[in-house]
Design an enzyme around this catalytic site. Structure first.
Site, PDB file in Angstrom:
ATOM      1  CG  HIS A 168     -11.011  -7.306   7.503  1.00  0.00           C
ATOM      2  ND1 HIS A 168      -9.998  -7.529   8.194  1.00  0.00           N
ATOM      3  CD2 HIS A 168     -10.644  -7.197   6.387  1.00  0.00           C
ATOM      4  CE1 HIS A 168      -9.333  -8.149   7.817  1.00  0.00           C
ATOM      5  NE2 HIS A 168      -8.689  -8.188   6.236  1.00  0.00           N
ATOM      6  CD  GLU A 181      -2.496  -1.972   0.740  1.00  0.00           C
ATOM      7  OE1 GLU A 181      -1.557  -2.774   1.711  1.00  0.00           O
ATOM      8  OE2 GLU A 181      -3.417  -3.247   0.777  1.00  0.00           O
TER       9      GLU A 181
END
Lengths: 309, 415
Positions: free
Chosen positions: A161, A92
């Site tokens: 999440h 990322e």
């Protein structure tokens, strides 16, 4: 009144968990009966913008051969090829930085995060590089980039999440932060985000991807762009203002239906843009109703609702 | 203004040619100037850091004593290094006089890397730097007076005073910062290189052969984004060059205290970290501008023809502390003396006069001109205006519609 609204909300949560058919209420006022899922709305907006401007490219994990972790980028690799749809390694900070550098040099990247939770590894690039550089360079180096992906809770995916990042990004000067609710929002706001010359954080919601909404003909046009910084009044009312963004707008609309059976007229505002916040729209509504309930799935302290109320 | 102890004053008044200034005399930093008393334990660790072995590692690229360099290139390289050195020395003076403040990281000693690389690039190539960016910006072509004005926080600075020492940017000279976080610029540099490739692959621009050189230090080579970017640069064959300025110290952390050696080695070698990613790694004597230039030309040509990135480790040294606030007590005198003897400026000067490329009087003339240029930069910065209050709301968005700036150019924020 606020308590009644809140009770209606929790009852609504139960209704929705069983799969309510409330979106039919939205069909008032649309010219045609075409329906579109949020997924297809995002996909079509991406494809159209990539056809229109070949500086637009997509980068992220699984966006290419896998057709997108949530299929938002379905068929883009087939149409535009691997030089415009990049499957990245799991990196990322690295690929966000590469995207920011490409934007600094004049391209228009759309960086997909599989969820915004993973974007935390790229926070330095989003805030320190993308958001602040136009200011630090005194206007010399702009960053026409879009960071998009699912935000907030999905279904039982656990604490790591499920975080809502709206408050974090919408605090940050130099970023524009958008959060669509329905298919119209998804098409119009994503097109606006890609065409915008500033960094845009585009917060979607995984549970909305599969939901269908009616779309009028004008929303299917190539240049259907919604204005950034303008909220939408989804339902007019006079007794209480319900303000929300993304998935919570759906809950507010259902709550408004429940309240209507009790003789309470609720106004529902879909923020659409979190930064810059459409303070005028909120103020105008409160001036009418004198009561406000802010609904969000983020944490209460220093949240979007804390800012609004 | 800053409180000044007697030792600091000596440093600020040191005059004369750089050769006699002595790299380390009177560079006390804020620690001494505030009269901080340090305990006896500091003396015992002050001998850290040792000079490298007498012979350079067998892998190291050094300049060829018989190397031929045309006189114009030699002049360009020497003058560029001189501009960098004089500028940084002036920064130290100005800092101690309170004209600039905050974090200031000086480049003294590393000039061969900046001049060796950046003078070999084109104007349309990109450079991505770190917080130690003044000299990179100047080598790239950013006018000295605008860098000085930026440091003074003035409106005429290259970033109108909005960036500061660590955030120099120039779209005209393709200088992409100026970043405070180590490792932050590395993927951004790869992104600029990505744009070049994209130009050829997608936008049908045959002339898109620009390269990007990213500069960073030894400490950064333990950071995640370094590895993430090496991987992607190799995977996508990006026209970028990774230039490691290994000055052996990351603030007070010696390189071999923070970095594990590879299997089979006794000490860490940064240039070997390219190999796991399929990127050729080169070690070069970063105190010798001709050696650096030799390696730079090869790496730039490689990138330009589409063969991908190169990782270059330059053995170099910073004569001053990490920043002007660093008391620099951990590095040993012996180590500093070793590198002082390898100062790239007198080395190049001797090369020029020894090979009779230019005469002593011509060289002295350049030195005078550059001193004057630096003085002019200070005068310019001094005379310039400070930023106005309106600047707080400008440049937040490139397209400010709906926020920040109204259509008539005034701010939409109300006090």
């Amino acid at each position: 009144l606020a308590t009644m609204a809140a009770t209606a909300m929790s009852r609504l949560a139960n209704t929705l968990a069983r799969g309510g058919n409330w979106q039919r209420h939205l069909q008032r006022g649309y010219a045609s009966q075409t329906e579109m899922t949020v997924r297809d709305a995002l996909n079509s907006a991406l494809a159209e913008e990539m056809r229109k401007d070949d500086k637009v490219f997509v980068m992220g994990e699984e966006v290419g051969e896998y057709q997108g972790a949530y299929k938002i980028t379905r068929n883009l690799l087939q149409e535009f090829g691997e030089k415009r749809v990049y499957d990245t390694p799991i990196t990322e900070a690295g690929f966000t930085g590469v995207g920011v550098g490409a934007a600094f040099s004049g391209l228009k990247p759309v960086i997909e995060f599989m969820t915004f939770n993973f974007a935390m590894q790229a926070l330095d690039q989003i805030i320190n590089s993308a958001a602040k550089t136009l200011y630090m360079s005194a206007g010399q180096i702009s960053c026409p980039i879009v960071f998009r992906g699912p935000n907030g809770a999905a279904a039982g995916v656990g604490a790591q999440h499920s975080q809502c990042f709206a408050a974090l990004y919408s605090a940050c000067p130099g970023l524009k932060v958008l959060s669509p609710y329905d298919a119209e929002d998804s098409r119009g706001l994503l097109k606006a985000a890609i065409r915008d010359s500033d960094p845009v954080v585009f917060l979607e919601n995984e549970l909305l991807y599969g939901q269908s909404f009616p779309v009028a003909d004008e929303m299917l046009g190539d240049d259907f762009v919604l204005p950034i910084g303008k909220a939408k009044v989804m339902r007019e009312g006079s007794d209480v203002t319900l303000v929300a963004f993304s998935k919570m707008v759906g809950y507010c609309l259902e709550a408004a239906e429940v309240l209507a059976t009790k003789g309470i007229s609720a106004e529902v505002i879909n923020l659409r843009t979190l930064r810059p916040l459409d303070r005028d729209a909120i103020a105008k509504s409160i001036a009418k109703t004198n009561r406000i309930v802010s609904v969000e799935e983020g944490w209460p302290q220093c949240g979007v609702g804390a800012e609004i109320t | 203004g800053m409180g000044m102890g007697p030792m600091a004053m000596m440093g600020a008044r040191a005059k004369g040619r750089w050769a006699s200034r002595g790299a380390f005399k009177g560079s006390p930093g804020a620690g001494a100037s505030r009269g901080l008393r340090r305990g006896a334990h500091v003396a015992s660790v002050a001998s850290k850091g040792s000079p490298p072995p007498a012979k350079p590692a067998k892998d190291m690229v050094v300049s060829d004593p018989g190397s031929k360099v045309d006189k114009e290139t030699a002049k360009d390289l020497y003058i560029d290094m001189l501009r960098g050195r004089n500028f940084e020395d002036m920064c130290a003076q100005m800092y101690y006089r309170g004209k600039m403040f905050g974090f200031v990281h000086l480049y003294n000693g590393q000039e061969a890397v900046s001049s060796g690389f950046i003078r070999a690039l084109r104007k349309d190539d990109h450079v991505c730097s770190t917080y130690r960016d003044h000299v990179h910006a100047i080598s790239k072509g950013v006018p000295m007076k605008n860098v000085m004005a930026e440091l003074f926080g003035k409106r005429t600075g290259i970033c109108r005073g909005q960036g500061g020492s660590m955030h120099m940017f120039s779209s005209e000279y393709n200088f992409l910062g100026g970043f405070a976080f180590i490792g932050e610029g590395i993927p951004i540099g790869a992104g600029a290189a990505f744009r070049s490739r994209y130009g050829r692959d997608v936008l049908h621009d045959e002339t898109a052969d620009q390269v990007c050189a990213s500069f960073f230090g030894d400490g950064t080579c333990n950071n995640g984004t370094f590895y993430e970017t090496l991987n992607m640069a190799s995977l996508y064959k990006l026209p970028c060059i990774f230039v490691v300025e290994n000055n052996k110290w990351a603030i007070g952390m010696a390189h071999d205290r923070s970095t594990a050696p590879s299997s089979g080695d006794d000490v860490p070698h940064i240039y070997k970290k390219g190999e796991p990613f399929g990127i050729p790694g080169v070690l070069v004597d970063g105190m010798d501008v001709l050696a650096v230039r030799k390696v730079a030309l090869e790496a730039i040509a490689r990138a330009r023809r589409g063969d991908g990135p190169t990782l270059i480790e330059c053995e170099t040294y910073r004569y001053r502390g990490h920043s002007l606030a660093d008391p620099d007590e951990l590095r040993s005198r012996k180590e500093k003396e070793h590198y002082e003897a390898r100062d790239p400026l007198p080395k190049m000067r001797a090369f020029i006069t020894g090979n009779k490329l230019w005469s002593e009087s011509e060289v002295k003339q350049w030195e005078r001109e550059i001193e004057a240029e630096v003085e002019e930069a200070v005068a310019f910065a001094d005379a310039s205006e400070k930023p106005t209050k309106d600047q707080l709301f400008e440049n937040v968005f490139a397209d400010p519609s709906g926020f920040g700036i109204a259509h008539d150019g005034t701010s939409q924020m109300k006090f």
